[in-house]
Scaffold this motif. Sequence first.
Motif, PDB file in Angstrom:
ATOM      1  N   ILE A 273       0.839  -1.204   0.000  1.00  0.00           N
ATOM      2  CA  ILE A 273       0.000   0.000   0.000  1.00  0.00           C
ATOM      3  C   ILE A 273       0.871   1.250   0.000  1.00  0.00           C
ATOM      4  CG2 ILE A 273      -1.613   1.367   1.393  1.00  0.00           C
ATOM      5  CD1 ILE A 273      -2.934  -1.228   2.254  1.00  0.00           C
ATOM      6  N   LEU A 274       1.939   1.225   0.805  1.00  0.00           N
ATOM      7  CA  LEU A 274       2.854   2.366   0.852  1.00  0.00           C
ATOM      8  C   LEU A 274       3.472   2.634  -0.524  1.00  0.00           C
ATOM      9  CD1 LEU A 274       4.550   4.517   2.305  1.00  0.00           C
ATOM     10  CD2 LEU A 274       6.154   2.689   2.947  1.00  0.00           C
ATOM     11  N   LEU A 275       3.861   1.569  -1.218  1.00  0.00           N
ATOM     12  CA  LEU A 275       4.455   1.740  -2.548  1.00  0.00           C
ATOM     13  C   LEU A 275       3.456   2.348  -3.526  1.00  0.00           C
ATOM     14  CD1 LEU A 275       6.554  -1.520  -3.027  1.00  0.00           C
ATOM     15  CD2 LEU A 275       7.220   0.666  -2.028  1.00  0.00           C
ATOM     16  N   VAL A 276       2.211   1.884  -3.465  1.00  0.00           N
ATOM     17  CA  VAL A 276       1.173   2.431  -4.352  1.00  0.00           C
ATOM     18  C   VAL A 276       0.992   3.918  -4.085  1.00  0.00           C
ATOM     19  CG1 VAL A 276      -1.293   2.382  -4.894  1.00  0.00           C
ATOM     20  CG2 VAL A 276      -0.019   0.245  -4.688  1.00  0.00           C
ATOM     21  N   LYS A 277       0.969   4.309  -2.819  1.00  0.00           N
ATOM     22  CA  LYS A 277       0.827   5.720  -2.480  1.00  0.00           C
ATOM     23  C   LYS A 277       1.990   6.536  -3.042  1.00  0.00           C
ATOM     24  CE  LYS A 277      -1.791   5.200   1.871  1.00  0.00           C
ATOM     25  NZ  LYS A 277      -1.721   5.403   3.337  1.00  0.00           N
ATOM     26  N   SER A 324      -5.780  15.150  -9.313  1.00  0.00           N
ATOM     27  CA  SER A 324      -5.656  15.277  -7.869  1.00  0.00           C
ATOM     28  C   SER A 324      -5.250  13.956  -7.222  1.00  0.00           C
ATOM     29  CB  SER A 324      -6.983  15.760  -7.273  1.00  0.00           C
ATOM     30  OG  SER A 324      -6.987  15.604  -5.862  1.00  0.00           O
ATOM     31  N   TYR A 325      -4.137  13.965  -6.521  1.00  0.00           N
ATOM     32  CA  TYR A 325      -3.692  12.793  -5.753  1.00  0.00           C
ATOM     33  C   TYR A 325      -4.741  12.431  -4.702  1.00  0.00           C
ATOM     34  CZ  TYR A 325      -0.888  10.189  -2.310  1.00  0.00           C
ATOM     35  OH  TYR A 325      -0.409   9.254  -1.413  1.00  0.00           O
ATOM     36  N   ARG A 326      -5.300  13.450  -4.065  1.00  0.00           N
ATOM     37  CA  ARG A 326      -6.313  13.249  -3.028  1.00  0.00           C
ATOM     38  C   ARG A 326      -7.544  12.537  -3.586  1.00  0.00           C
ATOM     39  NH1 ARG A 326     -10.646  16.300  -2.157  1.00  0.00           N
ATOM     40  NH2 ARG A 326      -9.843  17.834  -3.639  1.00  0.00           N
ATOM     41  N   THR A 327      -7.904  12.834  -4.832  1.00  0.00           N
ATOM     42  CA  THR A 327      -9.084  12.222  -5.446  1.00  0.00           C
ATOM     43  C   THR A 327      -8.789  10.823  -5.973  1.00  0.00           C
ATOM     44  OG1 THR A 327      -9.887  14.414  -6.113  1.00  0.00           O
ATOM     45  CG2 THR A 327     -10.824  12.513  -7.257  1.00  0.00           C
ATOM     46  N   ILE A 328      -7.621  10.641  -6.563  1.00  0.00           N
ATOM     47  CA  ILE A 328      -7.275   9.365  -7.200  1.00  0.00           C
ATOM     48  C   ILE A 328      -6.962   8.276  -6.170  1.00  0.00           C
ATOM     49  CG2 ILE A 328      -5.563   8.216  -8.670  1.00  0.00           C
ATOM     50  CD1 ILE A 328      -5.311  10.844 -10.224  1.00  0.00           C
ATOM     51  N   LEU A 329      -6.358   8.658  -5.040  1.00  0.00           N
ATOM     52  CA  LEU A 329      -5.864   7.673  -4.083  1.00  0.00           C
ATOM     53  C   LEU A 329      -6.932   6.691  -3.590  1.00  0.00           C
ATOM     54  CD1 LEU A 329      -3.452   6.622  -2.515  1.00  0.00           C
ATOM     55  CD2 LEU A 329      -3.978   8.282  -0.709  1.00  0.00           C
ATOM     56  N   PRO A 330      -8.148   7.141  -3.212  1.00  0.00           N
ATOM     57  CA  PRO A 330      -9.144   6.166  -2.745  1.00  0.00           C
ATOM     58  C   PRO A 330      -9.486   5.101  -3.788  1.00  0.00           C
ATOM     59  CG  PRO A 330      -9.788   8.395  -2.149  1.00  0.00           C
ATOM     60  CD  PRO A 330      -8.632   8.529  -3.074  1.00  0.00           C
ATOM     61  N   TYR A 331      -9.544   5.498  -5.071  1.00  0.00           N
ATOM     62  CA  TYR A 331      -9.802   4.527  -6.135  1.00  0.00           C
ATOM     63  C   TYR A 331      -8.660   3.518  -6.207  1.00  0.00           C
ATOM     64  CZ  TYR A 331     -13.511   7.641  -7.800  1.00  0.00           C
ATOM     65  OH  TYR A 331     -14.642   8.392  -7.892  1.00  0.00           O
ATOM     66  N   ALA A 332      -7.431   4.001  -6.094  1.00  0.00           N
ATOM     67  CA  ALA A 332      -6.267   3.117  -6.182  1.00  0.00           C
ATOM     68  C   ALA A 332      -6.240   2.126  -5.025  1.00  0.00           C
ATOM     69  CB  ALA A 332      -4.982   3.945  -6.202  1.00  0.00           C
ATOM     70  N   LEU A 333      -6.503   2.608  -3.818  1.00  0.00           N
ATOM     71  CA  LEU A 333      -6.452   1.724  -2.661  1.00  0.00           C
ATOM     72  C   LEU A 333      -7.583   0.698  -2.694  1.00  0.00           C
ATOM     73  CD1 LEU A 333      -5.476   4.201   0.204  1.00  0.00           C
ATOM     74  CD2 LEU A 333      -3.998   2.791  -1.250  1.00  0.00           C
ATOM     75  N   GLY A 334      -8.742   1.118  -3.174  1.00  0.00           N
ATOM     76  CA  GLY A 334      -9.844   0.168  -3.320  1.00  0.00           C
ATOM     77  C   GLY A 334      -9.514  -0.915  -4.339  1.00  0.00           C
ATOM     78  N   LEU A 335      -8.917  -0.522  -5.450  1.00  0.00           N
ATOM     79  CA  LEU A 335      -8.520  -1.482  -6.482  1.00  0.00           C
ATOM     80  C   LEU A 335      -7.444  -2.426  -5.951  1.00  0.00           C
ATOM     81  CD1 LEU A 335      -8.617  -2.474  -9.419  1.00  0.00           C
ATOM     82  CD2 LEU A 335      -6.978  -0.665  -9.999  1.00  0.00           C
ATOM     83  N   TYR A 336      -6.465  -1.872  -5.236  1.00  0.00           N
ATOM     84  CA  TYR A 336      -5.387  -2.677  -4.660  1.00  0.00           C
ATOM     85  C   TYR A 336      -5.959  -3.747  -3.729  1.00  0.00           C
ATOM     86  CZ  TYR A 336      -1.192  -3.765  -1.871  1.00  0.00           C
ATOM     87  OH  TYR A 336      -0.160  -4.400  -1.222  1.00  0.00           O
ATOM     88  N   SER A 337      -6.889  -3.365  -2.888  1.00  0.00           N
ATOM     89  CA  SER A 337      -7.482  -4.312  -1.942  1.00  0.00           C
ATOM     90  C   SER A 337      -8.235  -5.434  -2.649  1.00  0.00           C
ATOM     91  CB  SER A 337      -8.440  -3.581  -0.994  1.00  0.00           C
ATOM     92  OG  SER A 337      -7.738  -2.644  -0.196  1.00  0.00           O
ATOM     93  N   ARG A 338      -8.809  -5.131  -3.819  1.00  0.00           N
ATOM     94  CA  ARG A 338      -9.578  -6.145  -4.552  1.00  0.00           C
ATOM     95  C   ARG A 338      -8.690  -7.148  -5.278  1.00  0.00           C
ATOM     96  NH1 ARG A 338     -12.815  -1.686  -5.883  1.00  0.00           N
ATOM     97  NH2 ARG A 338     -12.004  -1.590  -8.009  1.00  0.00           N
ATOM     98  N   PRO A 345       3.788 -12.857  -0.501  1.00  0.00           N
ATOM     99  CA  PRO A 345       4.911 -11.918  -0.638  1.00  0.00           C
ATOM    100  C   PRO A 345       4.927 -11.240  -2.006  1.00  0.00           C
ATOM    101  CG  PRO A 345       5.683 -14.180  -0.828  1.00  0.00           C
ATOM    102  CD  PRO A 345       4.237 -14.261  -0.445  1.00  0.00           C
ATOM    103  N   ILE A 346       4.999  -9.919  -1.999  1.00  0.00           N
ATOM    104  CA  ILE A 346       4.961  -9.110  -3.228  1.00  0.00           C
ATOM    105  C   ILE A 346       6.384  -8.776  -3.666  1.00  0.00           C
ATOM    106  CG2 ILE A 346       4.235  -6.885  -4.182  1.00  0.00           C
ATOM    107  CD1 ILE A 346       1.911  -6.973  -2.142  1.00  0.00           C
ATOM    108  N   ARG A 347       6.653  -8.920  -4.971  1.00  0.00           N
ATOM    109  CA  ARG A 347       7.978  -8.612  -5.503  1.00  0.00           C
ATOM    110  C   ARG A 347       7.959  -7.592  -6.653  1.00  0.00           C
ATOM    111  NH1 ARG A 347      13.062 -10.751  -4.539  1.00  0.00           N
ATOM    112  NH2 ARG A 347      13.093 -11.466  -2.383  1.00  0.00           N
ATOM    113  N   LYS A 348       6.786  -7.201  -7.111  1.00  0.00           N
ATOM    114  CA  LYS A 348       6.722  -6.201  -8.184  1.00  0.00           C
ATOM    115  C   LYS A 348       5.399  -5.449  -8.099  1.00  0.00           C
ATOM    116  CE  LYS A 348       7.299  -5.504 -13.161  1.00  0.00           C
ATOM    117  NZ  LYS A 348       7.555  -6.132 -14.483  1.00  0.00           N
ATOM    118  N   VAL A 349       5.464  -4.127  -8.286  1.00  0.00           N
ATOM    119  CA  VAL A 349       4.261  -3.296  -8.280  1.00  0.00           C
ATOM    120  C   VAL A 349       4.310  -2.358  -9.481  1.00  0.00           C
ATOM    121  CG1 VAL A 349       2.891  -1.603  -7.022  1.00  0.00           C
ATOM    122  CG2 VAL A 349       4.117  -3.376  -5.764  1.00  0.00           C
TER     123      VAL A 349
END
Length: 421
Positions: A273-277, A324-338, A345-349
């Motif tokens: 999640i940190l990397l996506v942010k 807007s980073y503020r607007t895009i971030l919730p969509y990204a985190l929701g997609l990441y969770s899905r 273990p994750i090795r590439k993002v």
Amino acid sequence: MEESRYLCIDLKSFYASVECAERGLDPMEARLAVADPARGQGTVCLAVSPAMKAMGVKNRCRVYQIPKHVKYIMAPPRMKLYIQYSAAIYGIYLKYFAKEDIHMYSIDEAFMDMQPYRSLYQLTARELAAKIMADIRETTGIPAAAGTGTNLYLAKVALDITAKHVKGNIGCLDETLYRETLWGHRPLTDFWRIGEGIEKRLASVGIHTMGEVAHADEAMLYRMFGVDAELLIDHAWGRESTTLADIKAYAPKRHSLSSSQALFRDYNFEEGILLVKEMLDSLCLDMAAQGAKAQSLSLGVGYSHGTGLKPDSGSISMPEATGSYRTILPYALGLYSRIVQKGKPIRKVTASLSIAPQEGYQQYHLFEDGKAEEREQKLQQAVLGIKQKYGKNAIVRGMDLLEAATAMERNRQIGGHRSGE
């Protein structure tokens, strides 16, 4: 042979040759590999010198694959230096051709249209290629190879295949010579735009050479490759209708901004999640620099090799284009969770933003805070100004200081490798 129109020049083992030139060594004799020792024995060599290739060491090998008995210099990557050399060599090309007749295919390879210059230089294509190659070697110390052809495809193939087997490292092809000398050549992956996947699919129907492609049933090829079969068939006959002028005039209808990173240890779900942010923060700043907005975003995650898991990916469209980073971030985190499998273990993002067409106006919406987005845009421009003046790490977010963060290290890199600064 029909006189060639196009010239394609490749700088031999470019990164390794630059490192040799910087050390006063002959790239054709010195044993040198460009690799980052801090990344361990498993890191990929970005380039090995021609002398090492002659010993059987393959380009893009891993450090541990270099035979133990081979004594060589390991040079850490210096990407900024390589860009400077590439720019200097582009300056040499400009001594012979106008910029409209030069296409930089990559940092170490370029196409040139010789047609408008025949009467000026009064040289054959081979002679002009040799003259430019000698200029590059004398000016920068970098060796080169070349291919000339009656079309862009043949110039590239002449460089990739023919030049390796002729004195002076200058290959020349027209359609007739291509068919006479290369229709039986193997493997097919030596030819431009044919990868292992295409080679295997052709082998499954008994096709192993370009001559066999040329004489294969076209209906079968179209069933196998769809519209791409047209290009494959043309190339099998040595034909290419695209000109350098066509490439210069091409303007994509859509484009995107992407960021990808391979990790040097396993990351867990929360660290991902940190990397996506971090990646989205960087991409949003890139959009701000271009005055662009994103309509959709995509994410991809690869897992540690030992899990045997296939990569996961997904995309999502946003109701309105935004930068807007503020607007895009919730969509990204929701997609990441899905899409991400927790506990693996994750090795590439990978993150990508699809850029929306430019509009001459800004549409405000009843339930959106337009002033908040304007404030963020001003903040992004201020951040860009500071980074451009003082460096990318002059101002960072608090999250970039966390142990699992990679943004500050990536800011010191070019193309994912050390900049040399």
